[in-house]
Design a protein around this motif. Structure first.
Motif, PDB file in Angstrom:
ATOM      1  N   UNK A  91       3.287  -4.497  35.305  1.00  0.00           N
ATOM      2  CA  UNK A  91       3.465  -5.630  36.207  1.00  0.00           C
ATOM      3  C   UNK A  91       2.683  -6.816  35.677  1.00  0.00           C
ATOM      4  N   UNK A  92       3.359  -7.937  35.461  1.00  0.00           N
ATOM      5  CA  UNK A  92       2.703  -9.168  35.028  1.00  0.00           C
ATOM      6  C   UNK A  92       2.910 -10.241  36.077  1.00  0.00           C
ATOM      7  N   UNK A  93       1.816 -10.928  36.424  1.00  0.00           N
ATOM      8  CA  UNK A  93       1.830 -11.939  37.477  1.00  0.00           C
ATOM      9  C   UNK A  93       1.434 -13.296  36.914  1.00  0.00           C
ATOM     10  N   UNK A  94       2.201 -14.326  37.234  1.00  0.00           N
ATOM     11  CA  UNK A  94       1.740 -15.693  37.003  1.00  0.00           C
ATOM     12  C   UNK A  94       0.658 -15.990  38.040  1.00  0.00           C
ATOM     13  N   UNK A  95      -0.041 -17.102  37.872  1.00  0.00           N
ATOM     14  CA  UNK A  95      -1.001 -17.527  38.887  1.00  0.00           C
ATOM     15  C   UNK A  95      -0.242 -17.700  40.204  1.00  0.00           C
ATOM     16  N   UNK A  96      -0.700 -17.030  41.246  1.00  0.00           N
ATOM     17  CA  UNK A  96      -0.009 -17.075  42.531  1.00  0.00           C
ATOM     18  C   UNK A  96       1.198 -16.166  42.628  1.00  0.00           C
ATOM     19  N   UNK A  97       1.505 -15.434  41.566  1.00  0.00           N
ATOM     20  CA  UNK A  97       2.669 -14.560  41.571  1.00  0.00           C
ATOM     21  C   UNK A  97       2.483 -13.343  42.457  1.00  0.00           C
ATOM     22  N   UNK A  98       3.586 -12.781  42.921  1.00  0.00           N
ATOM     23  CA  UNK A  98       3.543 -11.635  43.827  1.00  0.00           C
ATOM     24  C   UNK A  98       4.576 -10.589  43.425  1.00  0.00           C
ATOM     25  N   UNK A  99       4.276  -9.351  43.779  1.00  0.00           N
ATOM     26  CA  UNK A  99       5.303  -8.316  43.904  1.00  0.00           C
ATOM     27  C   UNK A  99       5.526  -8.197  45.404  1.00  0.00           C
ATOM     28  N   UNK A 100       6.645  -8.666  45.916  1.00  0.00           N
ATOM     29  CA  UNK A 100       6.823  -8.728  47.372  1.00  0.00           C
ATOM     30  C   UNK A 100       6.914  -7.348  48.010  1.00  0.00           C
ATOM     31  N   UNK A 101       6.887  -7.336  49.309  1.00  0.00           N
ATOM     32  CA  UNK A 101       6.932  -6.078  50.059  1.00  0.00           C
ATOM     33  C   UNK A 101       8.140  -5.246  49.622  1.00  0.00           C
ATOM     34  N   UNK A 102       7.860  -3.992  49.290  1.00  0.00           N
ATOM     35  CA  UNK A 102       8.920  -3.113  48.807  1.00  0.00           C
ATOM     36  C   UNK A 102       8.512  -1.660  49.036  1.00  0.00           C
ATOM     37  N   UNK A 103       9.415  -0.754  48.730  1.00  0.00           N
ATOM     38  CA  UNK A 103       9.125   0.670  48.856  1.00  0.00           C
ATOM     39  C   UNK A 103       9.833   1.439  47.749  1.00  0.00           C
ATOM     40  N   UNK A 104       9.349   2.665  47.512  1.00  0.00           N
ATOM     41  CA  UNK A 104       9.951   3.591  46.550  1.00  0.00           C
ATOM     42  C   UNK A 104      10.164   4.945  47.221  1.00  0.00           C
ATOM     43  N   UNK A 105      10.936   5.792  46.558  1.00  0.00           N
ATOM     44  CA  UNK A 105      11.063   7.178  47.002  1.00  0.00           C
ATOM     45  C   UNK A 105       9.791   7.973  46.689  1.00  0.00           C
ATOM     46  N   UNK A 106       8.957   7.423  45.837  1.00  0.00           N
ATOM     47  CA  UNK A 106       7.827   8.162  45.287  1.00  0.00           C
ATOM     48  C   UNK A 106       6.504   7.526  45.664  1.00  0.00           C
ATOM     49  N   UNK A 107       5.427   8.230  45.363  1.00  0.00           N
ATOM     50  CA  UNK A 107       4.095   7.638  45.433  1.00  0.00           C
ATOM     51  C   UNK A 107       3.840   6.859  44.147  1.00  0.00           C
ATOM     52  N   UNK A 108       2.833   5.983  44.202  1.00  0.00           N
ATOM     53  CA  UNK A 108       2.544   5.110  43.060  1.00  0.00           C
ATOM     54  C   UNK A 108       1.034   4.989  42.883  1.00  0.00           C
ATOM     55  N   UNK A 109       0.607   4.973  41.633  1.00  0.00           N
ATOM     56  CA  UNK A 109      -0.793   4.724  41.296  1.00  0.00           C
ATOM     57  C   UNK A 109      -0.842   3.478  40.424  1.00  0.00           C
ATOM     58  N   UNK A 110      -1.710   2.522  40.777  1.00  0.00           N
ATOM     59  CA  UNK A 110      -1.825   1.260  40.051  1.00  0.00           C
ATOM     60  C   UNK A 110      -3.224   1.126  39.471  1.00  0.00           C
ATOM     61  N   UNK A 111      -3.306   0.664  38.225  1.00  0.00           N
ATOM     62  CA  UNK A 111      -4.583   0.296  37.626  1.00  0.00           C
ATOM     63  C   UNK A 111      -4.483  -1.138  37.124  1.00  0.00           C
ATOM     64  N   UNK A 112      -5.458  -1.946  37.508  1.00  0.00           N
ATOM     65  CA  UNK A 112      -5.470  -3.358  37.126  1.00  0.00           C
ATOM     66  C   UNK A 112      -6.222  -3.511  35.806  1.00  0.00           C
TER      67      UNK A 112
END
Length: 208
Positions: A91-112
């Protein structure tokens, strides 16, 4: 031993036998994909390169209305994932960028790995669990929960996610409401937005 016990033991042995026969099943995307993934590539033709994915390299330019860029590593582009029930994304974000509200069938682990973001999810009691993450922080998003990420830093941001499913699917709430074929009057009723706001959103997504 009753008949049901025999069946259970037989199925278990059959499963173990299959697992012993194959150390891995690198997918062959040139063949049709079935419910369990791709057919296995001939093990004699498998190389180390099959287990390495380079698609996350380099700079990724956010390229949409949300100010993000998502690079997927699913079995169709990383065949070593075939049959393992896992997938990844960058996941790459511009300044002020977002990944909007969403869902998956699965669980997710995120590392910044770059920047600073606020990430969170909302449970079925409408309780929001969110936190500002810094480089090196990890957050878990449980299966099917609505979740989001927002770049709140002064620079671009990058995170990697891993999902416990080969095809986790993605349903973005804004695009589901305004980018598809849902009529504006229905979208207005179910969101409590004004007609003008609904049409503005549909124009953003090119459906008005």
């Amino acid at each position: 031993m009753n008949n049901l016990s025999y069946i259970v033991v037989f199925c278990l042995l059959a499963t173990l036998s299959h697992a012993i026969e194959l150390d891995f099943c690198v997918g062959d995307p040139s063949l049709p994909k079935g419910p369990q993934g791709y057919a296995c590539k001939d093990p004699a033709k498998v190389t180390t390169d099959d287990f390495v994915y380079t698609g996350f390299r380099g700079e990724k330019t956010p390229n949409n209305v949300f100010g993000n860029n998502v690079t997927l590593a699913f079995s169709d582009v990383f065949p070593a994932f075939n049959g393992l029930g896992i997938s990844m994304a960058r996941l790459d974000f511009a300044v002020g960028g977002v990944i909007p509200v969403h869902s998956h069938r699965t669980s997710e682990v995120l590392i910044l790995v770059k920047g600073s973001i606020i990430a969170g999810f909302i449970d079925t009691n409408n309780t929001a669990y969110y936190k500002r993450l810094e480089v090196g922080d990890v957050m878990v998003f449980p299966q099917a929960m609505l979740h989001f990420q927002i770049n709140v830093g002064k620079t671009s941001a990058t995170a990697y996610v891993s999902l416990n499913g080969a095809n986790p699917a993605l349903q973005l709430t804004p695009t589901a409401l305004f980018a598809g074929n849902l009529p504006a009057d229905i979208a207005q009723q179910i969101t409590l937005l004004s007609r003008g706001e609904v049409m503005r959103m549909k124009r953003i997504f090119g459906t008005a």
